[in-house]
Design a protein around this motif. Structure first.
Motif, mmCIF file in Angstrom:
data_model
loop_
_atom_site.group_PDB
_atom_site.id
_atom_site.type_symbol
_atom_site.label_atom_id
_atom_site.label_comp_id
_atom_site.label_asym_id
_atom_site.label_seq_id
_atom_site.Cartn_x
_atom_site.Cartn_y
_atom_site.Cartn_z
ATOM 1 N N GLU A 109 0.834 -1.210 0.000
ATOM 2 C CA GLU A 109 0.000 0.000 0.000
ATOM 3 C C GLU A 109 0.866 1.257 0.000
ATOM 4 O OE1 GLU A 109 -3.571 2.118 2.637
ATOM 5 O OE2 GLU A 109 -2.792 0.138 3.190
ATOM 6 N N CYS A 138 2.449 1.625 -3.415
ATOM 7 C CA CYS A 138 1.433 2.043 -4.397
ATOM 8 C C CYS A 138 1.107 3.518 -4.239
ATOM 9 C CB CYS A 138 0.160 1.205 -4.246
ATOM 10 S SG CYS A 138 0.297 -0.464 -4.906
ATOM 11 N N ASN A 139 1.068 3.988 -3.000
ATOM 12 C CA ASN A 139 0.764 5.402 -2.764
ATOM 13 C C ASN A 139 1.827 6.317 -3.354
ATOM 14 O OD1 ASN A 139 -1.680 5.015 -1.488
ATOM 15 N ND2 ASN A 139 -0.778 4.869 0.557
ATOM 16 N N ILE A 169 0.941 6.490 -6.982
ATOM 17 C CA ILE A 169 -0.304 7.251 -7.154
ATOM 18 C C ILE A 169 -0.035 8.744 -7.000
ATOM 19 C CG2 ILE A 169 -2.547 7.751 -6.092
ATOM 20 C CD1 ILE A 169 -2.703 4.721 -5.413
ATOM 21 N N GLU A 187 -0.547 11.441 -9.920
ATOM 22 C CA GLU A 187 -1.497 12.542 -9.678
ATOM 23 C C GLU A 187 -0.780 13.880 -9.613
ATOM 24 O OE1 GLU A 187 -3.474 11.448 -6.077
ATOM 25 O OE2 GLU A 187 -5.071 10.353 -7.123
ATOM 26 N N GLN A 219 -7.281 -5.633 -9.309
ATOM 27 C CA GLN A 219 -7.947 -4.612 -8.494
ATOM 28 C C GLN A 219 -7.203 -3.279 -8.566
ATOM 29 O OE1 GLN A 219 -8.151 -6.556 -4.638
ATOM 30 N NE2 GLN A 219 -10.336 -6.989 -4.934
ATOM 31 N N LEU A 220 -5.884 -3.340 -8.527
ATOM 32 C CA LEU A 220 -5.103 -2.118 -8.614
ATOM 33 C C LEU A 220 -5.179 -1.492 -10.005
ATOM 34 C CD1 LEU A 220 -1.931 -3.172 -6.578
ATOM 35 C CD2 LEU A 220 -3.637 -1.481 -5.914
ATOM 36 N N THR A 252 -7.438 1.355 -10.355
ATOM 37 C CA THR A 252 -6.912 2.620 -9.827
ATOM 38 C C THR A 252 -5.913 3.251 -10.786
ATOM 39 O OG1 THR A 252 -7.196 1.880 -7.549
ATOM 40 C CG2 THR A 252 -5.604 3.665 -7.936
ATOM 41 N N PHE A 253 -4.999 2.431 -11.318
ATOM 42 C CA PHE A 253 -3.873 2.976 -12.063
ATOM 43 C C PHE A 253 -4.193 3.300 -13.530
ATOM 44 C CE2 PHE A 253 -1.257 1.074 -8.627
ATOM 45 C CZ PHE A 253 -0.550 2.215 -8.294
ATOM 46 N N LEU A 266 -5.048 6.927 -14.177
ATOM 47 C CA LEU A 266 -3.911 7.788 -13.845
ATOM 48 C C LEU A 266 -2.842 7.745 -14.929
ATOM 49 C CD1 LEU A 266 -3.448 6.983 -10.034
ATOM 50 C CD2 LEU A 266 -4.495 9.000 -11.051
#
Length: 1046
Positions: free
Chosen positions: A771, A774-775, A778, A782, A831-832, A835-836, A839
């Motif tokens: 996590e 990954c942050n 991210i 972003e 799942q990730l 999110t990605f 982005l």
């Protein structure tokens, strides 16, 4: 108060100001034993401060009084009767106002001063205002707590004092209150007046105060609170005007230009949003034409201007910088003034780093300027052009290597001109390093001409010639062998030079070149020189020069690469030297970082140049006056040691990589030291430490003889205990560093290193930190990582799409990290992916740079390779994006898109294959799915035939025809068939009989239309063509009724 006590104390203070060492020692001893342990000394010192006729005694009394009040946390002060303490506090302000020197006093005394200071600042007497504002500055500099309720009053006071009609001293000291900045709007209202006061200090050539005022503005620039934001345009214009004002001294102009450079770095979003780059460039170009000092280390306005151009190029989007700069370069280069032409060339050179990608398609317009510059009749222009060539070679390797036929002859001509020799050799060095196989046709001539210069040229030229020969060896590799021994013979005596300055630099460059020779000719040829040269490298470590230690470390790194485990016997000598370098103080052996910080704080204080600033030891004794401290020299030494540490940290990783298991005894101590360097102030050290730490993890893992890991969130192949322990020691400090890291190249290096390590160690590396990692990705994607943040940008505001090329490098590195997650997690990355994907895909837009578009598509391709079949549910948005990218105007993006489609098609076809295996009596929903699958495969064929394995796909597709349920899918099916008959008819040859039967079925007039009028017309045309090739088969299928004239 006992007057005898006061008289005795006064006499000893007078004795303390004597130049006689014996008297000073005697007085100090008596003061410490007979007076300074008695609380009455505070009252006595106050009395002496008020009455002594000697300034030096009054100043010493003030210093000693401050120390006694602070002694043992104020214990001596509180032993005084209350009435005496109150009397001292009441009298002290009056004494200060009447005292022309600077006096020290205690915090508790300060707290009662504010009303009196406010009064003094508004006094009709200039001297009172000057002392009052200075004391207020001192108070607010050290104590803020408890004064917040006075903030608005302070701002009102400051606003008036900044336009004091009689005293520049009052105005300047008021601006220095810039560090007291609680109320944003009130403070912002003061900025225009602060700029005016700075202008007044510059007009009067008051360098000491100007430095302090620039320090205020530079502090405001780096604050998280955007106090300067409304005034950035005016501030930039003011600084640019001052920097270009030749009536000011060079020192003041350099201060102004340095402040402008800080403005661009820390307020780039305001510079970008207001399109200030072109205006700033227009003001800088005249400054670039000014003469340069002979000393390469001496600062000058022209060099500051070039640094700002570099800053604009690296901090802003190249679209805002290079078009405007290109126009100015063309204008200046056509000037009859050689200084203008020189400035144009230097500006071009410094801009390349930040604009290289943008410049690539424009190089056809740049080369004519370069070629003309190399032949300019003025040597200064030719030298500047050589500098530009060196920069171009570093950042545009392919373009420069392709121009070797023009560049090498022109540069070799300049090598023989004493006026341009050194610059030409530097350019030749840069060009040869990137030439690769093209060097073959020049090698003999180059070596002959350069070798002769090693014997005849002055030392500075010998240094750059030696570097150029090293680059020739690098490019020619084994073809350097005939020149190896003669060149070694020429360089041998350079390697034993013992002097400093030019000789030391030549020795270091010779050591670098010899290392390059070793890589070119190989271990066997170099082995006879190996031991002796290692001795020379060890001697270099002992010569007290950071530069020579740096060169020795680089040499060790190269030798380890060349000789591998054969280098291991040297590790007991080399590793301690590397660790000693990493541990050494950068502030002199007798100063730690805390004491240096105190000194730096002392440097920033003081009221005027006439009152030199004292650097005090911990006891308050004066050690040195400011004019005795060579700050530039101190910083120069610090910088050299920092670079040495950077190389040392990098070498540690290189040695482990080369010597493998032999390095294991040193891993623990190296890791401890490298981790401690992650918080170093110099970004180069943080970057090299990061890279070496992750390199150590990867090699340590390899040496543990691991089993092959399996992708997935659940770790099925755990790390060996020692490897896991090592990861536990290294990964948390790296994450901590990221949280506070404000340098983009360091963060980019961290991301790339983490990606390489994840790809090597698999999911076990991210087992407890997925996590967090990954942050990181991210935040970067972003554009909200700390190193990307701009205090002038609203928190919810989207970052601009047009960005600097260095920003694109950072985003690309985050993409590498994401693709490593996909590789390690496999199907569990699904799942990730949700999110990605948005982005990453947002970086593929027409408005984005080539680098952004290319890396976005490339990253998604790598994700597909990691996820494999798990990516199938996301096929539609991926295909839509990839088809756009296939039509991109840049070949690099098209190539990545083709690769991505090539990965996606087999996965998609594999997923579709089971849907075709449906029995005739299956439910309607499954039959519909079969027809949909046929339509999907047909669309893939039309979109990218080359990516579809037709030999595997066509048998299944054609066997599914004619469609039975969803006739709308006939449209893509027949489009695919028509496409193949036109572009690849031989692929359909084996299936012609079945296809003709399908054609007869869909054209049967007795059933409802299944393909539409357009497809029906095109199919009849196709049947006519097939009749010319296979008339019997067409007739046998009953299709002759559809032939023309039938």
């Amino acid at each position: 108060m006992d007057p005898h006590f006061v008289q005795g104390l006064h006499a000893l203070l007078v004795q303390s100001t004597s130049n006689d060492t014996n008297q000073l020692k005697t007085a100090t001893a008596r003061l410490n034993t007979e007076y300074y342990k008695n609380p009455a000394c505070i009252s006595a010192l106050a009395s002496i401060l008020a009455s002594s006729p000697e300034l030096a005694v009054r100043q010493l009394a003030a210093v000693e009084m401050r120390k006694r009040v602070q002694q043992r946390s104020g214990d001596l002060w509180t032993q005084l009767p209350q009435d005496e303490r109150q009397q001292i506090k009441q009298k002290l302000p009056e004494l200060i106002l009447n005292e022309q020197g600077c006096v020290s006093f205690d915090r508790r005394v300060r707290l009662v001063l504010l009303p009196l200071l406010h009064q003094a600042c508004l006094s009709t007497q200039v001297a009172h205002r000057e002392v009052g504002i200075y004391i207020l500055f001192t108070v607010l500099e050290t104590i803020v707590e408890g004064f917040q309720e006075q903030t608005q009053n302070f701002f009102s006071l400051f606003s008036g004092l900044m336009v004091d009609p009689e005293s520049i001293e009052v105005r300047i000291t008021t601006v220095r209150q810039g560090r007291y900045r609680t109320l944003k709007k009130s403070f912002q209202a003061l900025i225009p007046k602060m700029i005016q006061v700075l202008g007044q200090a510059l007009e009067t050539s008051d360098e000491a105060n100007a430095r302090q005022l620039f320090d205020v503005f530079e502090t405001l620039l780096i604050l998280e609170i955007p106090l300067l934001s409304p005034h950035i345009k005016d501030l930039a214009a003011f600084l640019l005007q001052c920097g270009g004002n030749r009536n000011l001294s060079s020192e003041l102009r350099v201060l102004a230009l340095n402040a402008l450079n800080w403005t661009i770095q820390y307020k780039k979003s305001k510079i970008q949003s207001q399109n200030l780059a072109a205006v700033i460039l227009e003001g800088l170009m005249p400054i670039t034409t000014e003469p340069e000092p002979e000393d390469s280390d001496e600062d000058a306005p022209c060099r500051s201007a070039l640094r700002i151009i570099d800053g604009l190029a690296t901090n802003l989007p190249p679209t805002q910088v290079f078009p405007a700069l290109r126009t100015l370069i063309q204008q200046y280069f056509t000037s009859p003034d050689p200084n203008c032409r020189r400035g144009a060339m230097l500006a071009l050179g410094v801009a390349v780093e930040g604009c290289s990608e943008f410049m690539t398609p424009l190089m056809d317009h740049v080369w004519p300027i370069i070629e003309t510059g190399l032949q300019d009749h003025e040597s200064s222009v030719r030298k500047a052009t050589c500098v530009a060539v060196s920069c171009l070679c570093e950042w545009l390797e392919e373009d420069c290597a392709a121009k070797h036929g023009t560049l090498i002859p022109a540069i070799m001509n300049l090598v023989h001109d004493p006026k341009t020799q050194r610059s030409a050799c530097t350019a030749l060095d840069a060009l040869l390093e990137i030439l690769q196989d093209s060097i073959d046709q020049y090698l003999g001539l180059i070596m002959e001409q350069l070798a002769s210069l090693l014997d005849t040229a002055p030392i500075p030229v010998k240094t750059v010639v030696t570097g150029a020969i090293g680059s020739a060896a690098h490019a020619s590799k084994s073809k350097f062998l005939p020149y190896f021994e003669p060149t070694m013979n020429r360089l041998q005596h350079f390697l034993v030079l013992g002097g400093e300055g030019e000789e030391g630099e030549l020795r270091g460059i010779a050591m670098d070149a010899v290392g390059t020779f070793a890589e070119a000719v190989g271990a066997d040829v170099f082995r006879p020189y190996f031991a002796d040269l290692m001795k020379q490298a060890f001697q270099g470590l002992e010569m007290g020069s950071p530069r020579l230690r740096e060169c020795s470390f680089l040499f060790f790194s190269v030798m380890a690469r060349v000789f591998g485990e054969e280098f291991a016997p040297y590790l007991p000598q080399v590793v301690p030297a590397l660790l000693a370098s990493c541990k050494q103080s950068e502030h002199g052996e007798e100063k730690d970082s805390e004491s240096l910080s105190a000194d730096v704080a002392a440097f920033a204080s003081g009221s005027s140049a006439s009152s030199p600033i004292a650097v005090l030891d911990s006891d308050g004794n004066i050690e040195a006056e400011m004019e005795d401290v060579d700050v530039d020299k101190m910083l120069e030494v610090n910088s050299a040691i920092a670079v040495e540490k950077e190389i040392a940290a990098d070498t540690i990783g290189a040695l482990f990589l080369a010597t493998r298991g032999h390095f294991l005894p040193y891993v623990e101590q190296c890791v401890v030291e490298l981790v401690s360097l992650l918080t170093h102030y110099y970004e180069g050290i943080r970057k090299s430490s990061t890279e070496s730490l992750l390199e150590i993890v990867r090699i340590f893992y390899e040496l543990s003889e691991p089993q092959e890991w399996q992708p997935g969130v659940t770790v099925t192949v755990p790390l060996q205990p020692l490897v896991k322990e090592l990861v536990g020691h290294i990964l948390p400090p790296l994450m901590d560093m990221y949280e506070t890291e404000d340098n983009k190249p360091v963060v980019a290096s961290l991301c790339v290193g983490l990606a390489d390590t994840i790809n090597k160690l698999g999911p076990a590396f991210v087992e407890n930190s997925l996590e967090t990692l990954c942050n990181i990705a991210i935040q970067i994607l972003e554009q909200k990582a700390l190193c990307q943040q701009d205090p002038d940008q609203d928190e919810n505001e989207e970052a601009p799409e047009d960005q600097a090329e260095y920003d694109s490098v950072l985003v690309s590195s985050a993409g590498d990290l994401v693709s490593a997650f996909a590789n390690a997690l496999g199907a569990d990355f699904a799942q990730l992916f949700v999110t990605f994907f948005p982005l990453i895909s947002k970086f593929y837009k027409e408005s984005r740079s080539l680098s952004d578009r290319s890396s976005a598509i490339g990253c998604l391709a790598e994700i597909i390779a990691g996820m494999k079949n798990a990516v199938t549910p996301s096929t539609e948005p991926l295909m839509e994006l990839f088809y756009k990218a296939l039509g991109d105007p840049e070949a690099e993006v098209q190539s990545n898109a083709a690769f991505a489609v090539g990965l996606l098609y087999p996965l998609l076809l594999t997923a579709l294959r089971p849907i075709f295996d449906v029995p005739a009596d299956a439910p309607a929903s499954r039959l519909n799915a079969k027809d949909n699958a046929a339509g999907a495969v047909s669309r893939l064929i039309v979109r990218n035939t080359a990516a579809v394995p037709l030999d595997q796909v066509l048998p299944v597709l054609i066997a599914a025809l004619p469609l039975k349920n969803d006739y709308l899918e006939n449209r893509p099916v027949f489009r695919a068939l028509f496409h193949l008959f036109r572009s690849n008819p031989q692929s359909l040859g084996p299936y012609l009989d079945h296809l003709l039967a399908v054609f007869a079925h869909v054209l049967d007039p007795n059933i409802p239309d299944q393909i539409g009028e357009d497809a029906r017309a095109e199919l009849i045309q196709l049947i006519g063509f097939l009749n010319t090739q296979e008339p019997a088969k067409v007739r046998a299928a009953g299709l002759n009724v559809f032939l023309p004239g039938a």
